[in-house]
Design a protein around this motif. Structure first.
Motif, PDB file in Angstrom:
ATOM      1  N   CYS A   6      43.318 -11.346  25.266  1.00  0.00           N
ATOM      2  CA  CYS A   6      41.879 -11.567  25.343  1.00  0.00           C
ATOM      3  C   CYS A   6      41.252 -11.410  23.958  1.00  0.00           C
ATOM      4  O   CYS A   6      41.538 -10.436  23.248  1.00  0.00           O
ATOM      5  CB  CYS A   6      41.244 -10.573  26.322  1.00  0.00           C
ATOM      6  SG  CYS A   6      39.440 -10.696  26.411  1.00  0.00           S
ATOM      7  N   GLU A  13      46.640  -8.336  30.567  1.00  0.00           N
ATOM      8  CA  GLU A  13      46.876  -8.522  31.992  1.00  0.00           C
ATOM      9  C   GLU A  13      45.772  -9.404  32.563  1.00  0.00           C
ATOM     10  O   GLU A  13      44.614  -9.003  32.620  1.00  0.00           O
ATOM     11  CB  GLU A  13      46.908  -7.173  32.703  1.00  0.00           C
ATOM     12  CG  GLU A  13      48.107  -6.340  32.279  1.00  0.00           C
ATOM     13  CD  GLU A  13      48.232  -5.069  33.093  1.00  0.00           C
ATOM     14  OE1 GLU A  13      47.892  -5.093  34.292  1.00  0.00           O
ATOM     15  OE2 GLU A  13      48.664  -4.074  32.519  1.00  0.00           O
ATOM     16  N   PHE A  14      46.144 -10.585  32.980  1.00  0.00           N
ATOM     17  CA  PHE A  14      45.188 -11.543  33.514  1.00  0.00           C
ATOM     18  C   PHE A  14      45.540 -11.843  34.958  1.00  0.00           C
ATOM     19  O   PHE A  14      46.704 -11.857  35.339  1.00  0.00           O
ATOM     20  CB  PHE A  14      45.221 -12.848  32.710  1.00  0.00           C
ATOM     21  CG  PHE A  14      44.888 -12.650  31.259  1.00  0.00           C
ATOM     22  CD1 PHE A  14      43.580 -12.506  30.845  1.00  0.00           C
ATOM     23  CD2 PHE A  14      45.896 -12.594  30.306  1.00  0.00           C
ATOM     24  CE1 PHE A  14      43.275 -12.321  29.511  1.00  0.00           C
ATOM     25  CE2 PHE A  14      45.600 -12.413  28.968  1.00  0.00           C
ATOM     26  CZ  PHE A  14      44.285 -12.280  28.561  1.00  0.00           C
ATOM     27  N   LYS A  15      44.506 -12.087  35.742  1.00  0.00           N
ATOM     28  CA  LYS A  15      44.720 -12.475  37.127  1.00  0.00           C
ATOM     29  C   LYS A  15      44.209 -13.892  37.301  1.00  0.00           C
ATOM     30  O   LYS A  15      43.158 -14.247  36.780  1.00  0.00           O
ATOM     31  CB  LYS A  15      43.987 -11.536  38.073  1.00  0.00           C
ATOM     32  CG  LYS A  15      44.561 -10.142  38.041  1.00  0.00           C
ATOM     33  CD  LYS A  15      43.919  -9.268  39.061  1.00  0.00           C
ATOM     34  CE  LYS A  15      44.544  -7.887  38.936  1.00  0.00           C
ATOM     35  NZ  LYS A  15      44.107  -6.982  39.947  1.00  0.00           N
ATOM     36  N   ARG A  16      44.943 -14.679  38.038  1.00  0.00           N
ATOM     37  CA  ARG A  16      44.555 -16.055  38.291  1.00  0.00           C
ATOM     38  C   ARG A  16      44.328 -16.221  39.785  1.00  0.00           C
ATOM     39  O   ARG A  16      45.154 -15.815  40.588  1.00  0.00           O
ATOM     40  CB  ARG A  16      45.645 -17.013  37.823  1.00  0.00           C
ATOM     41  CG  ARG A  16      45.321 -18.462  38.138  1.00  0.00           C
ATOM     42  CD  ARG A  16      46.293 -19.364  37.492  1.00  0.00           C
ATOM     43  NE  ARG A  16      45.786 -19.553  36.125  1.00  0.00           N
ATOM     44  CZ  ARG A  16      46.237 -20.474  35.318  1.00  0.00           C
ATOM     45  NH1 ARG A  16      47.208 -21.251  35.666  1.00  0.00           N
ATOM     46  NH2 ARG A  16      45.734 -20.597  34.116  1.00  0.00           N
ATOM     47  N   ARG A  17      43.189 -16.814  40.121  1.00  0.00           N
ATOM     48  CA  ARG A  17      42.910 -17.097  41.520  1.00  0.00           C
ATOM     49  C   ARG A  17      43.851 -18.186  42.003  1.00  0.00           C
ATOM     50  O   ARG A  17      44.253 -19.055  41.225  1.00  0.00           O
ATOM     51  CB  ARG A  17      41.467 -17.576  41.678  1.00  0.00           C
ATOM     52  CG  ARG A  17      40.460 -16.516  41.395  1.00  0.00           C
ATOM     53  CD  ARG A  17      39.048 -17.001  41.371  1.00  0.00           C
ATOM     54  NE  ARG A  17      38.795 -18.227  42.117  1.00  0.00           N
ATOM     55  CZ  ARG A  17      37.591 -18.703  42.362  1.00  0.00           C
ATOM     56  NH1 ARG A  17      36.532 -18.063  41.932  1.00  0.00           N
ATOM     57  NH2 ARG A  17      37.426 -19.815  43.023  1.00  0.00           N
ATOM     58  N   PRO A  18      44.196 -18.146  43.267  1.00  0.00           N
ATOM     59  CA  PRO A  18      45.113 -19.167  43.804  1.00  0.00           C
ATOM     60  C   PRO A  18      44.567 -20.592  43.666  1.00  0.00           C
ATOM     61  O   PRO A  18      45.341 -21.539  43.568  1.00  0.00           O
ATOM     62  CB  PRO A  18      45.251 -18.796  45.275  1.00  0.00           C
ATOM     63  CG  PRO A  18      44.783 -17.395  45.402  1.00  0.00           C
ATOM     64  CD  PRO A  18      43.851 -17.141  44.255  1.00  0.00           C
ATOM     65  N   ASP A  19      43.243 -20.720  43.634  1.00  0.00           N
ATOM     66  CA  ASP A  19      42.663 -22.062  43.533  1.00  0.00           C
ATOM     67  C   ASP A  19      42.278 -22.447  42.104  1.00  0.00           C
ATOM     68  O   ASP A  19      41.563 -23.406  41.890  1.00  0.00           O
ATOM     69  CB  ASP A  19      41.477 -22.202  44.472  1.00  0.00           C
ATOM     70  CG  ASP A  19      40.316 -21.290  44.098  1.00  0.00           C
ATOM     71  OD1 ASP A  19      40.524 -20.340  43.303  1.00  0.00           O
ATOM     72  OD2 ASP A  19      39.206 -21.514  44.600  1.00  0.00           O
ATOM     73  N   ASP A  20      42.732 -21.685  41.121  1.00  0.00           N
ATOM     74  CA  ASP A  20      42.496 -22.043  39.717  1.00  0.00           C
ATOM     75  C   ASP A  20      43.522 -23.083  39.282  1.00  0.00           C
ATOM     76  O   ASP A  20      44.600 -22.761  38.787  1.00  0.00           O
ATOM     77  CB  ASP A  20      42.604 -20.813  38.807  1.00  0.00           C
ATOM     78  CG  ASP A  20      41.289 -20.110  38.610  1.00  0.00           C
ATOM     79  OD1 ASP A  20      40.259 -20.650  39.036  1.00  0.00           O
ATOM     80  OD2 ASP A  20      41.288 -19.012  38.029  1.00  0.00           O
ATOM     81  N   ASN A  21      43.178 -24.327  39.491  1.00  0.00           N
ATOM     82  CA  ASN A  21      44.067 -25.412  39.083  1.00  0.00           C
ATOM     83  C   ASN A  21      43.210 -26.625  38.744  1.00  0.00           C
ATOM     84  O   ASN A  21      41.998 -26.650  39.012  1.00  0.00           O
ATOM     85  CB  ASN A  21      45.095 -25.727  40.175  1.00  0.00           C
ATOM     86  CG  ASN A  21      44.438 -26.077  41.499  1.00  0.00           C
ATOM     87  OD1 ASN A  21      43.589 -26.957  41.553  1.00  0.00           O
ATOM     88  ND2 ASN A  21      44.826 -25.395  42.558  1.00  0.00           N
ATOM     89  N   THR A  24      41.154 -28.280  41.694  1.00  0.00           N
ATOM     90  CA  THR A  24      39.988 -27.528  42.146  1.00  0.00           C
ATOM     91  C   THR A  24      38.868 -27.591  41.117  1.00  0.00           C
ATOM     92  O   THR A  24      37.704 -27.775  41.471  1.00  0.00           O
ATOM     93  CB  THR A  24      40.369 -26.062  42.428  1.00  0.00           C
ATOM     94  OG1 THR A  24      41.414 -26.043  43.397  1.00  0.00           O
ATOM     95  CG2 THR A  24      39.202 -25.268  42.951  1.00  0.00           C
ATOM     96  N   VAL A  25      39.205 -27.445  39.862  1.00  0.00           N
ATOM     97  CA  VAL A  25      38.188 -27.523  38.808  1.00  0.00           C
ATOM     98  C   VAL A  25      37.541 -28.899  38.814  1.00  0.00           C
ATOM     99  O   VAL A  25      36.319 -29.028  38.709  1.00  0.00           O
ATOM    100  CB  VAL A  25      38.789 -27.188  37.425  1.00  0.00           C
ATOM    101  CG1 VAL A  25      37.793 -27.476  36.315  1.00  0.00           C
ATOM    102  CG2 VAL A  25      39.226 -25.733  37.384  1.00  0.00           C
TER     103      VAL A  25
END
Length: 74
Positions: A6, A13-21, A24-25
């Motif tokens: 960052c 440590e990053f988290k990605r939502r399941p719909d981050d693709n 979807t964008v």
């Protein structure tokens, strides 16, 4: 900036939502252009659009919003 780090806090440590693709964008952008963007022109044409710089300090944003709401209520 280092890859995977960052730029602000140097976190790794990053988290990605399941719909981050890309699909979807693309759908979100299409919905914005079809449903939201026309409202900007509409309210601006009626002189009731207020723009707020959301990158400012949260206290400044809150004060700006309070002023806008207070003026609308008067």
């Amino acid at each position: 900036a280092a890859e995977g780090t960052c730029d602000r806090c140097n976190g790794t440590e990053f988290k990605r939502r399941p719909d981050d693709n890309a699909e979807t964008v693309g759908a979100r952008l299409a919905a914005y252009h079809a449903q939201t963007a026309p409202l900007i022109a509409h309210y601006d044409a009626h002189g009731v659009l207020h723009r707020i710089d959301a990158m400012r300090n949260i206290n400044h944003i809150a004060e700006t919003l309070e002023t806008i709401v207070r003026n609308v209520s008067d």
